[in-house]
Design a protein around this motif. Structure first.
Motif, short mmCIF file in Angstrom:
data_model
loop_
_atom_site.label_atom_id
_atom_site.label_comp_id
_atom_site.label_asym_id
_atom_site.label_seq_id
_atom_site.Cartn_x
_atom_site.Cartn_y
_atom_site.Cartn_z
N ASP A 151 0.86 -1.12 0.07
CA ASP A 151 -0.08 0.08 0.08
C ASP A 151 0.98 1.40 0.13
O ASP A 151 0.65 2.33 -0.82
CB ASP A 151 -1.10 0.09 1.07
CG ASP A 151 -1.93 -0.92 1.05
OD1 ASP A 151 -2.30 -1.55 -0.27
OD2 ASP A 151 -3.02 -0.97 1.92
N ASN A 152 1.92 1.24 0.99
CA ASN A 152 2.81 2.32 1.07
C ASN A 152 3.98 2.29 1.62
O ASN A 152 4.07 1.01 2.12
CB ASN A 152 2.03 3.70 1.58
CG ASN A 152 1.61 3.37 2.87
OD1 ASN A 152 1.95 2.70 3.85
ND2 ASN A 152 0.23 3.83 3.41
N LEU A 153 4.93 3.15 1.74
CA LEU A 153 6.25 2.90 2.55
C LEU A 153 6.20 2.45 3.98
O LEU A 153 6.76 1.53 4.28
CB LEU A 153 7.06 4.04 2.33
CG LEU A 153 8.33 4.08 3.13
CD1 LEU A 153 9.22 2.92 2.10
CD2 LEU A 153 9.18 5.50 2.96
N LEU A 154 5.08 2.75 4.58
CA LEU A 154 4.82 2.55 5.98
C LEU A 154 4.67 1.17 6.15
O LEU A 154 5.05 0.34 7.03
CB LEU A 154 3.82 3.65 6.70
CG LEU A 154 3.76 3.57 8.24
CD1 LEU A 154 4.92 3.63 9.02
CD2 LEU A 154 2.22 4.25 8.54
N CYS A 155 3.71 0.94 5.27
CA CYS A 155 3.27 -0.91 5.23
C CYS A 155 4.39 -1.57 4.80
O CYS A 155 4.53 -2.70 5.26
CB CYS A 155 1.94 -0.94 4.41
SG CYS A 155 0.50 -0.18 4.76
N LYS A 156 5.19 -1.20 3.79
CA LYS A 156 6.43 -1.96 3.63
C LYS A 156 7.43 -2.11 4.68
O LYS A 156 8.12 -3.18 5.00
CB LYS A 156 7.37 -1.45 2.49
CG LYS A 156 6.40 -1.34 1.09
CD LYS A 156 7.41 -0.93 0.09
CE LYS A 156 6.69 -1.17 -1.32
NZ LYS A 156 5.28 -0.72 -1.48
#
Length: 448
Positions: free
Chosen positions: A203-208
């Motif tokens: 979904d986004n960098l934070l989820c990664k």
């Protein structure tokens, strides 16, 4: 003769390394985090040897991945406000590649107001006629009682020898039950954990970042520690238990962080029953959605990190004893349960501020760069171990590699936020404000 630039460079490095013995960061890294990483890596090597190398001809035989017996399994799904998401959870449990019988119990908390989730559960009834050895039970709890009462209601109505508790927004690989049941071939295993992955990691960098965190800490490190019988927690989103044992010790308990609470209570039997051990199945994989916004992540960790202090230092401080846990488990819990999770974040924050105020900015930046390099190296080493020994999705997991250099920064942010979470528990008793149960349930629980 050295030039002035060379002399300045050598003098700077000399002063830097001369000051290192006075730095608390380095002893913390060596005395706390390095041994944990070593235990995790060596444990993963032991697991890999035991599963794939000890009897290679048999290990690679397809029959060898089957458990020796196929007891009935009851899967308790805690359902609250997931809506249609529970359909995927129910489907992935019904489609398990497991020869034994599986009883799926969807416990809908607050069904009188939680109508969407209740309707989604009801819509799954008709499909079960196509499955063999699969039972589906819908258990509506009309008034909301919270997560603990939902789990205990499912336990009271379960009939399987093995009970697996799962969240309503978690889906599973179709080999999950088979991999989990294998651990219970050992009669000394009363409970076991499974691996969780971030389903929405793209979904986004934070989820990664959370995806990497789940791979390294919730799959690789946990697997390694389980080889030494030092598993720190059986996740509330995904854990398995012998039903009779779980009933014998009273099931889940009120308040919050019921998963760590139950794990600590199980460990208090270790000294009296020295053969007991907690298992972990790294190839029994569940997929859950992680917070996609910084606000949601911080609120999640506000509960997680605050609960650590509540459980270790308020509710179960009398259980932290070698007379109950045994010497090995007691020392590990004291150092890595209390020390690393409660004390260390405060020390790191205060010492970082002290360094920033006391030392020249050049030295501070150099030290931070040095520590960052160490953490990138350790994260990279764990990632290699995961890819080489554990990963069941290597083509998917290798994509995390380019984001690995950002992981230490994410870890530091979470460690600083942990200090606020701990203070929130100390000053405001944050565990009494948990979203895991309504206020009237928490109010009736014992005060600690």
């Amino acid at each position: 003769m050295l030039s002035s630039i060379e002399f300045w460079t050598l003098n700077t490095f000399w002063n830097f390394f001369y000051q290192l013995p006075n730095m608390v960061f380095i002893p913390m890294l060596v005395l706390l985090e390095l041994p944990l990483m070593i235990m995790g890596i060596v444990g993963c090597l032991r697991w890999y040897q035991r599963r794939y190398l000890d009897d290679q001809a048999e290990a690679f035989n397809s029959a060898s991945v089957q458990p020796r017996r196929n007891p009935k399994v009851s899967c308790i799904i805690t359902c609250y406000a997931e809506g249609d998401a529970i359909i995927k959870t129910i489907d992935t449990l019904a489609e398990q590649v497991y020869d034994g019988s599986i009883e799926i119990i969807a416990v809908v908390d607050g069904a009188s107001v939680n109508k969407d989730t209740y309707a989604a559960a009801l819509s799954c009834r008709d499909q079960f006629s196509q499955y063999q050895n699969r039972e589906f039970v819908i258990l509506p709890k009309w008034q909301r009682g919270g997560r603990v009462s939902t789990l205990n209601a499912g336990l009271a109505n379960s009939s399987g020898e093995i009970v697996i508790n799962v969240d309503g927004d978690t889906s599973f690989d179709n080999t999950m039950v088979r991999e989990m049941v294998r651990l219970f071939d050992d009669p000394n295993v009363p409970a076991a954990g499974g691996a969780l992955r971030a389903r929405n990691h793209s979904d986004n960098l934070l989820c990664k970042m959370q995806g990497i965190e789940y791979l390294l800490s919730m799959q690789t490190i946990k697997n390694g520690l389980s080889e030494w019988n030092l598993l720190n927690n059986i996740s509330g989103a995904f854990g398995a238990f012998r039903r009779d044992f779980l009933r014998h010790i009273g099931g889940w308990d009120t308040h919050t962080a019921e998963d760590l609470d139950l794990t600590v209570r199980i460990k208090t039997y270790f000294q009296r029953h020295k053969n007991l051990r907690l298992g972990f199945a790294p190839l029994a994989v569940g997929h859950t959605d992680v917070p996609a916004s910084l606000k949601d992540l911080l609120m999640q960790r506000l509960r997680w990190d605050g609960d650590l202090l509540f459980l270790y230092l308020r509710k179960h401080y009398k259980s932290l004893s070698p007379d109950l846990m045994g010497t090995k488990s007691f020392i590990y819990t004291l150092i890595y349960g209390v020390g690393q999770n409660v004390v260390l974040p405060i020390v790191v924050l205060l010492y970082t501020i002290w360094l920033l105020v006391t030392y020249p900015m050049v030295f501070f930046i150099a030290l931070m760069a040095f520590l960052y390099t160490l953490y990138v190296f350790s994260a990279g080493l764990l990632f290699i171990v995961h890819m080489a020994l554990i990963s069941e999705r290597p083509k998917e997991d290798i994509r995390f590699l380019i984001y690995l250099p950002l992981f230490p920064l994410y870890t530091m942010l979470m460690r600083f936020w942990c200090v606020f979470c701990l203070l929130n528990e100390v000053l405001r008793r944050g565990h009494e404000e948990s979203s895991m149960a309504p206020w009237w349930v928490l109010k009736r629980g014992n005060k600690f």
